[in-house]
Scaffold this motif. Sequence first.
Motif, PDB file in Angstrom:
ATOM      1  N   LYS A   4      -3.985 -16.681  27.490  1.00 46.41           N
ATOM      2  CA  LYS A   4      -4.639 -17.955  27.187  1.00 46.41           C
ATOM      3  C   LYS A   4      -5.706 -18.274  28.229  1.00 46.41           C
ATOM      4  O   LYS A   4      -6.780 -18.782  27.900  1.00 46.41           O
ATOM      5  CB  LYS A   4      -3.608 -19.081  27.117  1.00 46.41           C
ATOM      6  CG  LYS A   4      -2.713 -18.996  25.907  1.00 46.41           C
ATOM      7  CD  LYS A   4      -1.739 -20.146  25.873  1.00 46.41           C
ATOM      8  CE  LYS A   4      -0.821 -20.031  24.674  1.00 46.41           C
ATOM      9  NZ  LYS A   4       0.142 -21.134  24.602  1.00 46.41           N
ATOM     10  N   ILE A   5      -5.421 -17.968  29.492  1.00 57.09           N
ATOM     11  CA  ILE A   5      -6.403 -18.203  30.560  1.00 57.09           C
ATOM     12  C   ILE A   5      -7.610 -17.293  30.359  1.00 57.09           C
ATOM     13  O   ILE A   5      -8.766 -17.722  30.483  1.00 57.09           O
ATOM     14  CB  ILE A   5      -5.752 -17.999  31.941  1.00 57.09           C
ATOM     15  CG1 ILE A   5      -4.707 -19.085  32.203  1.00 57.09           C
ATOM     16  CG2 ILE A   5      -6.816 -18.000  33.035  1.00 57.09           C
ATOM     17  CD1 ILE A   5      -3.917 -18.889  33.474  1.00 57.09           C
ATOM     18  N   ALA A   6      -7.364 -16.024  30.038  1.00 53.60           N
ATOM     19  CA  ALA A   6      -8.446 -15.082  29.801  1.00 53.60           C
ATOM     20  C   ALA A   6      -9.285 -15.514  28.598  1.00 53.60           C
ATOM     21  O   ALA A   6     -10.517 -15.440  28.619  1.00 53.60           O
ATOM     22  CB  ALA A   6      -7.895 -13.674  29.604  1.00 53.60           C
ATOM     23  N   LEU A   7      -8.627 -15.966  27.530  1.00 52.67           N
ATOM     24  CA  LEU A   7      -9.339 -16.435  26.342  1.00 52.67           C
ATOM     25  C   LEU A   7     -10.171 -17.675  26.658  1.00 52.67           C
ATOM     26  O   LEU A   7     -11.328 -17.784  26.245  1.00 52.67           O
ATOM     27  CB  LEU A   7      -8.335 -16.720  25.217  1.00 52.67           C
ATOM     28  CG  LEU A   7      -8.949 -17.211  23.901  1.00 52.67           C
ATOM     29  CD1 LEU A   7      -9.864 -16.154  23.311  1.00 52.67           C
ATOM     30  CD2 LEU A   7      -7.843 -17.588  22.921  1.00 52.67           C
ATOM     31  N   ALA A   8      -9.584 -18.603  27.395  1.00 53.83           N
ATOM     32  CA  ALA A   8     -10.318 -19.815  27.776  1.00 53.83           C
ATOM     33  C   ALA A   8     -11.527 -19.467  28.643  1.00 53.83           C
ATOM     34  O   ALA A   8     -12.607 -20.051  28.486  1.00 53.83           O
ATOM     35  CB  ALA A   8      -9.387 -20.772  28.506  1.00 53.83           C
ATOM     36  N   LEU A   9     -11.365 -18.510  29.537  1.00 55.90           N
ATOM     37  CA  LEU A   9     -12.468 -18.075  30.391  1.00 55.90           C
ATOM     38  C   LEU A   9     -13.577 -17.436  29.560  1.00 55.90           C
ATOM     39  O   LEU A   9     -14.766 -17.696  29.788  1.00 55.90           O
ATOM     40  CB  LEU A   9     -11.951 -17.102  31.466  1.00 55.90           C
ATOM     41  CG  LEU A   9     -12.959 -16.648  32.506  1.00 55.90           C
ATOM     42  CD1 LEU A   9     -13.477 -17.832  33.305  1.00 55.90           C
ATOM     43  CD2 LEU A   9     -12.328 -15.620  33.424  1.00 55.90           C
ATOM     44  N   VAL A  11     -14.234 -18.000  26.356  1.00 52.33           N
ATOM     45  CA  VAL A  11     -14.861 -19.056  25.567  1.00 52.33           C
ATOM     46  C   VAL A  11     -15.823 -19.853  26.452  1.00 52.33           C
ATOM     47  O   VAL A  11     -16.938 -20.188  26.039  1.00 52.33           O
ATOM     48  CB  VAL A  11     -13.797 -19.970  24.919  1.00 52.33           C
ATOM     49  CG1 VAL A  11     -14.424 -21.236  24.340  1.00 52.33           C
ATOM     50  CG2 VAL A  11     -13.031 -19.207  23.855  1.00 52.33           C
ATOM     51  N   PHE A  12     -15.421 -20.126  27.678  1.00 53.95           N
ATOM     52  CA  PHE A  12     -16.277 -20.851  28.616  1.00 53.95           C
ATOM     53  C   PHE A  12     -17.547 -20.058  28.918  1.00 53.95           C
ATOM     54  O   PHE A  12     -18.650 -20.607  28.910  1.00 53.95           O
ATOM     55  CB  PHE A  12     -15.504 -21.150  29.907  1.00 53.95           C
ATOM     56  CG  PHE A  12     -16.335 -21.840  30.941  1.00 53.95           C
ATOM     57  CD1 PHE A  12     -16.656 -23.182  30.805  1.00 53.95           C
ATOM     58  CD2 PHE A  12     -16.816 -21.147  32.036  1.00 53.95           C
ATOM     59  CE1 PHE A  12     -17.429 -23.825  31.752  1.00 53.95           C
ATOM     60  CE2 PHE A  12     -17.595 -21.774  32.990  1.00 53.95           C
ATOM     61  CZ  PHE A  12     -17.899 -23.120  32.850  1.00 53.95           C
ATOM     62  N   ILE A  13     -17.414 -18.767  29.177  1.00 50.49           N
ATOM     63  CA  ILE A  13     -18.577 -17.927  29.509  1.00 50.49           C
ATOM     64  C   ILE A  13     -19.532 -17.845  28.315  1.00 50.49           C
ATOM     65  O   ILE A  13     -20.749 -17.998  28.472  1.00 50.49           O
ATOM     66  CB  ILE A  13     -18.105 -16.523  29.956  1.00 50.49           C
ATOM     67  CG1 ILE A  13     -17.419 -16.619  31.316  1.00 50.49           C
ATOM     68  CG2 ILE A  13     -19.268 -15.548  30.013  1.00 50.49           C
ATOM     69  CD1 ILE A  13     -16.756 -15.330  31.762  1.00 50.49           C
ATOM     70  N   VAL A  14     -19.014 -17.623  27.126  1.00 50.98           N
ATOM     71  CA  VAL A  14     -19.860 -17.550  25.930  1.00 50.98           C
ATOM     72  C   VAL A  14     -20.524 -18.899  25.670  1.00 50.98           C
ATOM     73  O   VAL A  14     -21.705 -18.973  25.328  1.00 50.98           O
ATOM     74  CB  VAL A  14     -19.036 -17.074  24.712  1.00 50.98           C
ATOM     75  CG1 VAL A  14     -19.826 -17.225  23.414  1.00 50.98           C
ATOM     76  CG2 VAL A  14     -18.605 -15.627  24.902  1.00 50.98           C
ATOM     77  N   GLY A  15     -19.796 -19.977  25.850  1.00 55.01           N
ATOM     78  CA  GLY A  15     -20.367 -21.313  25.673  1.00 55.01           C
ATOM     79  C   GLY A  15     -21.497 -21.582  26.657  1.00 55.01           C
ATOM     80  O   GLY A  15     -22.556 -22.096  26.277  1.00 55.01           O
ATOM     81  N   GLN A  16     -21.300 -21.232  27.911  1.00 53.85           N
ATOM     82  CA  GLN A  16     -22.351 -21.416  28.918  1.00 53.85           C
ATOM     83  C   GLN A  16     -23.575 -20.565  28.591  1.00 53.85           C
ATOM     84  O   GLN A  16     -24.707 -20.996  28.773  1.00 53.85           O
ATOM     85  CB  GLN A  16     -21.824 -21.071  30.311  1.00 53.85           C
ATOM     86  CG  GLN A  16     -20.866 -22.086  30.861  1.00 53.85           C
ATOM     87  CD  GLN A  16     -21.524 -23.443  31.026  1.00 53.85           C
ATOM     88  OE1 GLN A  16     -22.658 -23.562  31.438  1.00 53.85           O
ATOM     89  NE2 GLN A  16     -20.791 -24.485  30.661  1.00 53.85           N
TER      90      GLN A  16
END
Length: 122
Positions: A4-9, A11-16
């Motif tokens: 979940k942490i890896a997925l959230a990271l 998603v954050f990188i792609v969003g940025q």
Amino acid sequence: MEQKIALALMVFIVGQYLVYMYAMKKIVRKQDQEPVDLSVPTYKPRIKQGLNDVILTKIGKDYDSTLAIVNRYAPSPRAFIVEGEVILSDVDVYTAEDLLDELRYIGSDGEIKAKTDKPIIY
């Protein structure tokens, strides 16, 4: 939990990345509205003193661009130029070559005349 942490990271990188690309596209669209003349740079070149002259041997099809390039290198602006005249004097060979490269890029030409007995090696 680690997944979940890896997925959230991710998603954050792609969003940025998407936000950054949107901002860059917005800047490019804004700059596309302004006219840009790429034929003649606007910055003042660095001129080094030396023992060489540059003689204009050919004016290209665009007289105004040739005059603009010569005026960038000249210590004082010129109103006109003619073939066969010295357009830059007392400069080193590298400055003279830079001027010739810019002139050749727009279809004009020139030659370097050394004031010494040493030959110019290209």
